[in-house]
Scaffold this motif. Structure first.
Motif, mmCIF file in Angstrom:
data_model
loop_
_atom_site.group_PDB
_atom_site.id
_atom_site.type_symbol
_atom_site.label_atom_id
_atom_site.label_comp_id
_atom_site.label_asym_id
_atom_site.label_seq_id
_atom_site.Cartn_x
_atom_site.Cartn_y
_atom_site.Cartn_z
ATOM 1 N N LYS A 29 -18.448 -71.274 3.344
ATOM 2 C CA LYS A 29 -19.859 -71.479 2.998
ATOM 3 C C LYS A 29 -20.133 -71.193 1.516
ATOM 4 O O LYS A 29 -19.244 -70.779 0.766
ATOM 5 N N CYS A 32 -20.688 -66.950 1.084
ATOM 6 C CA CYS A 32 -19.977 -65.972 1.909
ATOM 7 C C CYS A 32 -18.674 -66.586 2.380
ATOM 8 O O CYS A 32 -18.467 -67.781 2.234
ATOM 9 N N CYS A 34 -17.564 -67.186 5.335
ATOM 10 C CA CYS A 34 -17.539 -67.805 6.666
ATOM 11 C C CYS A 34 -17.019 -69.240 6.589
ATOM 12 O O CYS A 34 -17.333 -69.976 5.669
ATOM 13 N N THR A 47 -20.749 -66.572 11.465
ATOM 14 C CA THR A 47 -21.774 -65.874 10.682
ATOM 15 C C THR A 47 -21.252 -64.536 10.171
ATOM 16 O O THR A 47 -20.260 -64.005 10.677
ATOM 17 N N CYS A 48 -21.939 -64.008 9.150
ATOM 18 C CA CYS A 48 -21.617 -62.696 8.596
ATOM 19 C C CYS A 48 -22.936 -62.121 8.065
ATOM 20 O O CYS A 48 -23.943 -62.824 8.056
ATOM 21 N N CYS A 51 -24.773 -64.624 5.466
ATOM 22 C CA CYS A 51 -25.457 -65.843 5.920
ATOM 23 C C CYS A 51 -26.445 -65.568 7.054
ATOM 24 O O CYS A 51 -27.226 -66.442 7.418
#
Ligand code: ADP
Ligand code: MG
Ligand code: ZN
Length: 487
Positions: A29, A32, A34, A47-48, A51
């Motif tokens: 992304k 991040c 991901c 996700t993290c 995000c």
């Protein structure tokens, strides 16, 4: 290419500007680590904290995404600033967990470019106002439960995916050119590897701003933004519909309201989504979590040097150097897999007749590929086309071998010899076959004498069969005709 519309006695001109959002083809992304989600991923599995917009999580820019946008800028002849900046675009929506989107306001990565677009009316240029980088939002899904209650589900997988926004000047004048612009942009993005830009699954989203005015010289009229088109065909239809709708409205003495309308593919109409005030107040301000980014000339030059041959240049080369028609060049270049087979086959056999090769790629190859056939090995494909070109095998044998070649490895030269596929062009041999066929078909001869022209086609077909498909069909036709005339 003029977008003049006439109805009820009045003639108006359309003005169209297009905004396109495209997901960039990156491994991770925008801010991040991901991975980019696929449709197969469980909702909210990619996700993290960054995000998901959790407090305290910090963004780290994705270098590959930045380089892809600089490449887009270089490909459209745009200017890239020596320093760029990230800006916060503030608004609230459930698909935007942070309450703001990181975007670019004053210093887009690319500004003032253009794209060449060919339509049935000729070649034109569409100016690109800007192309900038931002992050995608999450996806909302509205559902109705069995008891009739409604619920909205949020999938944050898409949140933070690198998004390229490309905005044109209001240069477009009709629906066909608008569609062609979107197709050409997609081709360019795919050619340089910036994006896959599949419209059907939302990787590329087109919004068209459409207005009418009384003449080409009059000031622009009030515009309507149309969205939710999920194919190029829908883009063209939605714009054509919107032009006609506004025209009828004006004819009836009404006025156009500035608003956002959605395209409904089923009814093929646009409908009001929301009224739009003149400008939203997004309270943009420089993103405090990210420093400005310096972009050196050397970096830009390095990215530019890595660009492949671009579609417009390739079309021009096919016409000027290889003698293809503009139409054939357009078909080949418009389909990257066709262009790459054409290039690879030429590399394998540089002396191969380019027009014949182009016909095989644009015809036989694309038809088979669209039906799901496998890729032919370019070197063998070149050998096959060369054998047809030299008259060594006939077209029908060539097509049969082509189908085999798509199904798996095949040594064309060896197969022609081993199976005895070489075309019979020797007049003596063909005459013998034709004479035998004629002698064995008294009914066809009677038909011919009775004036039935189809008898000739039937006899040539029978003679081709007798030759086990190896006869030269054109020569057989001539010989059969001569034999009939002599009867
Ligand atoms: P916003 O950011 O509010 O959507 P912009 O001024 O940036 O508005 O313009 C968005 C798009 O609309 C651009 O592609 C622009 O060329 C186009 N556009 C602007 N005015 C008109 C108009 N009157 N008719 C058609 N298109 C327009
Ligand atoms: Mg807009
Ligand atoms: Zn993340």
């Amino acid at each position: 290419m003029s977008g003049k519309v006439a109805s009820g006695g009045s003639v108006r001109s359309a003005v169209i500007g297009i905004e396109i959002h495209v997901q960039l083809r990156t491994a991770t992304k925008m801010f991040c680590p991901c991975a980019i989600p696929t449709d197969a991923d469980e909702p909210n599995s990619r996700t993290c904290p960054t995000c998901l917009g959790l407090p305290g999580a910090l963004p780290t820019p994705n270098r590959a995404a930045i380089e892809k946008v600089i490449a887009v800028g270089a490909a459209i002849g745009a200017k890239t600033p020596s320093t760029t900046r990230w800006d916060r675009k503030n608004y609230f929506y459930p698909d935007l967990p942070k309450g703001y989107q990181i975007s670019q306001l004053d210093l887009p990565l690319a500004e003032h470019g253009s794209i060449e677009v060919t339509t049935s009316a000729g070649v034109g240029s569409v100016r690109i106002r800007r192309a900038h980088l931002e992050e995608d939002t999450a996806r909302l899904r509205h559902e109705r439960a069995g008891d009739g209650s409604r619920a909205s589900l949020i999938d944050y997988n898409r949140s933070g995916v690198a998004l390229l926004e490309i905005v044109t000047e209001p240069d477009l004048r009709d629906a066909e050119t608008s569609r062609r612009y979107a197709e050409e942009l997609r081709l360019l993005l795919r050619t340089i590897g910036a994006a896959d830009a599949e419209m059907e699954n939302g990787q590329m989203r087109v919004e068209a701003n459409v207005s009418l005015r009384d003449s080409e010289e009059a000031p622009f009229g009030t515009r309507v933004e149309v969205k939710n088109m999920n194919s190029f065909r829908s883009v063209e239809r939605a714009i054509a519909f919107e032009i006609a709708r506004q025209n009828e409205l004006l004819d009836a003495g009404g006025s156009v309201t500035q608003e956002t309308r959605g395209w409904d593919d089923t009814s093929e109409t646009t409908y009001t989504m929301r009224a739009k005030e003149d400008s939203h107040d997004y309270r943009y301000f420089p993103e405090p979590d990210l420093p400005p980014l310096a972009i050196s000339d050397a970096w830009i030059a390095e990215i530019r040097a890595r660009l492949p041959e671009l579609p417009a240049a390739r079309r021009a080369r096919y016409v000027a150097d290889l003698g293809l028609t503009a139409y054939d060049a357009g078909v080949l270049v418009g389909e990257p897999r066709a262009a790459s087979l054409f290039e690879a086959a030429r590399a394998a056999q540089p002396a191969l007749d380019a027009k014949l090769l182009a016909n095989w790629v644009a015809g036989e190859y694309l038809r088979a590929a669209n039906e799901g056939a496998g890729e032919p090995e370019p070197k063998q494909f070149a050998a096959l086309v060369a054998a047809v070109g030299a008259g060594e095998i006939n077209g029908a044998t060539g097509k049969a071998l082509f189908a085999e070649l798509c199904a798996g490895p095949l040594d064309i030269r060896a197969v022609i010899t081993e199976r005895g596929l070489a075309q019979i062009s020797d007049d003596g041999a063909l005459e013998a076959i034709a004479a035998e066929t004629l002698a064995a078909s008294p009914q066809a001869l009677a038909d011919w004498r009775a004036g039935k022209q189809q008898a000739l086609g039937f006899l040539v077909g029978q003679a081709m069969k007798a030759s086990k498909g190896r006869g030269n069909p054109a020569r057989l036709g001539e010989i059969m005709r001569r034999l009939l005339d002599a009867q």
